[in-house]
Design a protein around this motif. Structure first.
Motif, PDB file in Angstrom:
ATOM      1  N   PRO A 180      70.053  17.785  68.818  1.00  0.00           N
ATOM      2  CA  PRO A 180      69.395  16.798  67.949  1.00  0.00           C
ATOM      3  C   PRO A 180      68.086  17.298  67.342  1.00  0.00           C
ATOM      4  CG  PRO A 180      70.206  15.743  69.944  1.00  0.00           C
ATOM      5  CD  PRO A 180      70.341  17.224  70.158  1.00  0.00           C
ATOM      6  N   ALA A 181      67.318  18.064  68.094  1.00  0.00           N
ATOM      7  CA  ALA A 181      66.014  18.510  67.616  1.00  0.00           C
ATOM      8  C   ALA A 181      66.068  19.834  66.869  1.00  0.00           C
ATOM      9  CB  ALA A 181      65.041  18.635  68.793  1.00  0.00           C
ATOM     10  N   GLY A 182      67.077  20.655  67.124  1.00  0.00           N
ATOM     11  CA  GLY A 182      67.058  22.008  66.590  1.00  0.00           C
ATOM     12  C   GLY A 182      68.067  22.346  65.524  1.00  0.00           C
ATOM     13  N   LEU A 183      69.186  21.625  65.457  1.00  0.00           N
ATOM     14  CA  LEU A 183      70.248  22.004  64.525  1.00  0.00           C
ATOM     15  C   LEU A 183      69.774  21.966  63.077  1.00  0.00           C
ATOM     16  CD1 LEU A 183      73.128  22.798  63.876  1.00  0.00           C
ATOM     17  CD2 LEU A 183      73.777  20.381  64.037  1.00  0.00           C
ATOM     18  N   GLY A 184      69.060  20.917  62.702  1.00  0.00           N
ATOM     19  CA  GLY A 184      68.592  20.797  61.330  1.00  0.00           C
ATOM     20  C   GLY A 184      67.707  21.958  60.917  1.00  0.00           C
ATOM     21  N   ALA A 185      66.820  22.383  61.815  1.00  0.00           N
ATOM     22  CA  ALA A 185      65.927  23.502  61.510  1.00  0.00           C
ATOM     23  C   ALA A 185      66.677  24.821  61.457  1.00  0.00           C
ATOM     24  CB  ALA A 185      64.803  23.576  62.547  1.00  0.00           C
ATOM     25  N   ALA A 186      67.831  24.889  62.096  1.00  0.00           N
ATOM     26  CA  ALA A 186      68.605  26.134  62.128  1.00  0.00           C
ATOM     27  C   ALA A 186      69.537  26.288  60.938  1.00  0.00           C
ATOM     28  CB  ALA A 186      69.428  26.203  63.418  1.00  0.00           C
ATOM     29  N   LEU A 187      69.755  25.231  60.164  1.00  0.00           N
ATOM     30  CA  LEU A 187      70.727  25.267  59.071  1.00  0.00           C
ATOM     31  C   LEU A 187      70.481  26.384  58.053  1.00  0.00           C
ATOM     32  CD1 LEU A 187      71.345  21.459  58.395  1.00  0.00           C
ATOM     33  CD2 LEU A 187      72.850  23.100  59.549  1.00  0.00           C
ATOM     34  N   PRO A 188      69.205  26.721  57.704  1.00  0.00           N
ATOM     35  CA  PRO A 188      69.006  27.821  56.743  1.00  0.00           C
ATOM     36  C   PRO A 188      69.653  29.133  57.174  1.00  0.00           C
ATOM     37  CG  PRO A 188      66.979  26.571  56.983  1.00  0.00           C
ATOM     38  CD  PRO A 188      67.929  26.053  58.024  1.00  0.00           C
ATOM     39  N   ALA A 189      69.800  29.350  58.482  1.00  0.00           N
ATOM     40  CA  ALA A 189      70.392  30.601  58.960  1.00  0.00           C
ATOM     41  C   ALA A 189      71.850  30.732  58.544  1.00  0.00           C
ATOM     42  CB  ALA A 189      70.276  30.680  60.485  1.00  0.00           C
ATOM     43  N   PHE A 190      72.531  29.604  58.331  1.00  0.00           N
ATOM     44  CA  PHE A 190      73.951  29.649  57.992  1.00  0.00           C
ATOM     45  C   PHE A 190      74.186  30.068  56.543  1.00  0.00           C
ATOM     46  CE2 PHE A 190      73.797  26.992  61.750  1.00  0.00           C
ATOM     47  CZ  PHE A 190      74.876  27.460  62.487  1.00  0.00           C
ATOM     48  N   THR A 191      73.122  30.129  55.746  1.00  0.00           N
ATOM     49  CA  THR A 191      73.249  30.637  54.373  1.00  0.00           C
ATOM     50  C   THR A 191      72.686  32.049  54.248  1.00  0.00           C
ATOM     51  OG1 THR A 191      71.126  29.625  53.739  1.00  0.00           O
ATOM     52  CG2 THR A 191      73.115  28.305  53.438  1.00  0.00           C
ATOM     53  N   HIS A 192      72.210  32.614  55.347  1.00  0.00           N
ATOM     54  CA  HIS A 192      71.693  33.980  55.375  1.00  0.00           C
ATOM     55  C   HIS A 192      72.341  34.711  56.558  1.00  0.00           C
ATOM     56  CE1 HIS A 192      68.602  31.848  53.056  1.00  0.00           C
ATOM     57  NE2 HIS A 192      68.296  33.025  52.514  1.00  0.00           N
ATOM     58  N   PRO A 193      73.407  35.434  56.347  1.00  0.00           N
ATOM     59  CA  PRO A 193      74.111  36.103  57.460  1.00  0.00           C
ATOM     60  C   PRO A 193      73.207  36.965  58.328  1.00  0.00           C
ATOM     61  CG  PRO A 193      75.397  36.245  55.445  1.00  0.00           C
ATOM     62  CD  PRO A 193      74.069  35.661  55.049  1.00  0.00           C
ATOM     63  N   ALA A 194      72.228  37.632  57.733  1.00  0.00           N
ATOM     64  CA  ALA A 194      71.331  38.488  58.522  1.00  0.00           C
ATOM     65  C   ALA A 194      70.498  37.645  59.481  1.00  0.00           C
ATOM     66  CB  ALA A 194      70.432  39.307  57.605  1.00  0.00           C
ATOM     67  N   TRP A 195      70.015  36.493  59.008  1.00  0.00           N
ATOM     68  CA  TRP A 195      69.240  35.613  59.877  1.00  0.00           C
ATOM     69  C   TRP A 195      70.107  35.070  61.014  1.00  0.00           C
ATOM     70  CZ3 TRP A 195      66.182  31.999  55.977  1.00  0.00           C
ATOM     71  CH2 TRP A 195      65.388  32.804  55.151  1.00  0.00           C
ATOM     72  N   LEU A 196      71.353  34.720  60.667  1.00  0.00           N
ATOM     73  CA  LEU A 196      72.263  34.187  61.682  1.00  0.00           C
ATOM     74  C   LEU A 196      72.550  35.240  62.750  1.00  0.00           C
ATOM     75  CD1 LEU A 196      74.045  31.854  62.611  1.00  0.00           C
ATOM     76  CD2 LEU A 196      75.869  32.755  61.152  1.00  0.00           C
ATOM     77  N   ALA A 197      72.811  36.474  62.316  1.00  0.00           N
ATOM     78  CA  ALA A 197      73.045  37.556  63.277  1.00  0.00           C
ATOM     79  C   ALA A 197      71.805  37.794  64.125  1.00  0.00           C
ATOM     80  CB  ALA A 197      73.432  38.837  62.536  1.00  0.00           C
ATOM     81  N   TRP A 198      70.644  37.688  63.503  1.00  0.00           N
ATOM     82  CA  TRP A 198      69.376  37.844  64.217  1.00  0.00           C
ATOM     83  C   TRP A 198      69.253  36.773  65.305  1.00  0.00           C
ATOM     84  CZ3 TRP A 198      64.453  38.966  60.829  1.00  0.00           C
ATOM     85  CH2 TRP A 198      63.387  39.336  61.662  1.00  0.00           C
ATOM     86  N   GLY A 199      69.560  35.523  64.934  1.00  0.00           N
ATOM     87  CA  GLY A 199      69.481  34.433  65.906  1.00  0.00           C
ATOM     88  C   GLY A 199      70.462  34.616  67.052  1.00  0.00           C
ATOM     89  N   ILE A 200      71.672  35.098  66.738  1.00  0.00           N
ATOM     90  CA  ILE A 200      72.656  35.363  67.792  1.00  0.00           C
ATOM     91  C   ILE A 200      72.149  36.466  68.714  1.00  0.00           C
ATOM     92  CG2 ILE A 200      74.979  36.241  68.238  1.00  0.00           C
ATOM     93  CD1 ILE A 200      75.837  34.865  65.602  1.00  0.00           C
ATOM     94  N   GLY A 201      71.532  37.479  68.121  1.00  0.00           N
ATOM     95  CA  GLY A 201      70.955  38.545  68.940  1.00  0.00           C
ATOM     96  C   GLY A 201      69.879  38.039  69.869  1.00  0.00           C
ATOM     97  N   VAL A 202      69.051  37.109  69.365  1.00  0.00           N
ATOM     98  CA  VAL A 202      68.030  36.494  70.220  1.00  0.00           C
ATOM     99  C   VAL A 202      68.686  35.785  71.396  1.00  0.00           C
ATOM    100  CG1 VAL A 202      66.300  34.655  70.319  1.00  0.00           C
ATOM    101  CG2 VAL A 202      66.292  36.255  68.405  1.00  0.00           C
ATOM    102  N   GLY A 203      69.785  35.067  71.130  1.00  0.00           N
ATOM    103  CA  GLY A 203      70.466  34.343  72.204  1.00  0.00           C
ATOM    104  C   GLY A 203      71.037  35.261  73.269  1.00  0.00           C
ATOM    105  N   VAL A 204      71.680  36.352  72.835  1.00  0.00           N
ATOM    106  CA  VAL A 204      72.258  37.293  73.797  1.00  0.00           C
ATOM    107  C   VAL A 204      71.164  37.986  74.600  1.00  0.00           C
ATOM    108  CG1 VAL A 204      73.601  39.419  74.024  1.00  0.00           C
ATOM    109  CG2 VAL A 204      74.344  37.650  72.424  1.00  0.00           C
ATOM    110  N   CYS A 205      70.095  38.410  73.912  1.00  0.00           N
ATOM    111  CA  CYS A 205      69.020  39.141  74.580  1.00  0.00           C
ATOM    112  C   CYS A 205      68.175  38.244  75.484  1.00  0.00           C
ATOM    113  CB  CYS A 205      68.105  39.805  73.551  1.00  0.00           C
ATOM    114  SG  CYS A 205      68.869  41.166  72.656  1.00  0.00           S
TER     115      CYS A 205
END
Length: 295
Positions: free
Chosen positions: A203-228
């Motif tokens: 509820p608090a974070g999905l809206g702020a994360a939406l820009p990443a779905f239009t920038h593949p590099a940002w999305l991959a970056w965020g996934i990398g943050v999650g794994v690391c």
């Protein structure tokens, strides 16, 4: 091994290694993940980075461990523990990101470590362990100094994260040493807790994360943050927690500030001063003389 089903390759490999070896991996990614997240803040707001981190980790655990298999197998106490751990993972990481968005990472890390000092002190029942704790605390005090003029709100978030980290160590240790139906171990339960955390932060974070779905590099970056940040270090934590007492695990986390200095020198070319080298020496000395309790 308390973390995964017996007979697997991971179990045999982990059992052949000393528990302290897991800290080398955990410590590196403990700081690599946040450093990637801080750089991503320039493009995505902290709540969005938080959602990407936890959601990515939840997907990895879902594919790897299929934690929904725990449904119907948990007793009431185990269910409460998993719900609590999921809530702690969500709250702790949210407070951490809100703090590092306002304060230097070293300051937040120093405050975070205060909670582990308390846990280690509660378990240091011998003079040798008390001396080891004193050395580690002295080393951390040398390595990290809280800035007097820091943001008051940032400090509130940092101390909230400190409390959350204490709860994570306690709940994580309980999960690491609990099996469900003699089949599912700590990593399976961690995966379930991460799914709970993902639901909690959506509820608090999905809206702020939406820009990443239009920038593949940002999305991959965020996934990398999650794994690391939320897969590799938490899994190695489970492998260590299953073979170490809670107090011993908390004390050995004193290695983290020392590793941060080393990573800063190698990756960021921040050559440590004599004072920083002295702090590293104190921390290593404390770890060396500490008498591990594997019960």
């Amino acid at each position: 091994m308390a973390t995964i089903a017996p007979g697997t390759r991971l179990t045999r490999t982990a059992a052949s290694l000393p528990p302290v070896s897991f800290f080398a991996v955990s410590a590196i990614f403990h700081y690599l993940g946040p450093s990637l997240a801080v750089l991503l803040f320039a493009r995505i707001a902290a709540p969005g980075v938080l959602w990407l981190r936890i959601a990515a980790a939840a997907v990895v655990f879902a594919i790897w461990r299929r934690p929904w298999r725990l449904a119907g197998r948990l007793d009431r106490r185990q269910l409460v523990t998993l719900l609590a751990l999921g809530g702690v993972l969500a709250g702790m990481n949210a407070l951490f990101y809100l703090a590092v968005a306002r304060l230097p990472l070293a300051t937040v890390g120093a405050i975070e470590f205060l909670g582990t000092v308390v846990l280690a002190a509660l378990g240091a029942r011998t003079r040798r362990n008390a001396a080891a704790l004193a050395l580690c605390v002295g080393g951390v005090a040398v390595l990290t100094a809280i800035q007097a003029g820091a943001s008051p709100l940032g400090l509130v978030f940092a101390f909230g994260n400190c409390a959350g980290f204490m709860l994570y160590v306690m709940l994580g240790h309980r999960v690491a040493n609990t099996r469900v139906s003699d089949v599912f171990g700590g990593i399976d339960q961690l995966g379930a807790a991460m799914l709970i955390a993902a639901v909690a932060v959506t509820p608090a974070g999905l809206g702020a994360a939406l820009p990443a779905f239009t920038h593949p590099a940002w999305l991959a970056w965020g996934i990398g943050v999650g794994v690391c940040s939320s897969v590799i270090p938490y899994v190695t934590d489970q492998l260590a927690m299953a073979r170490l007492s809670r107090a011993t695990f908390a004390l050995m986390l004193a290695l983290l500030p020392a590793v941060a200095v080393v990573i800063g020198a190698v990756v960021l070319h921040q050559i440590p001063s004599v004072r920083e080298l002295a702090g590293i020496a104190l921390v290593i000395a404390g770890i060396a003389i500490h008498q591990a309790d594997t019960t």
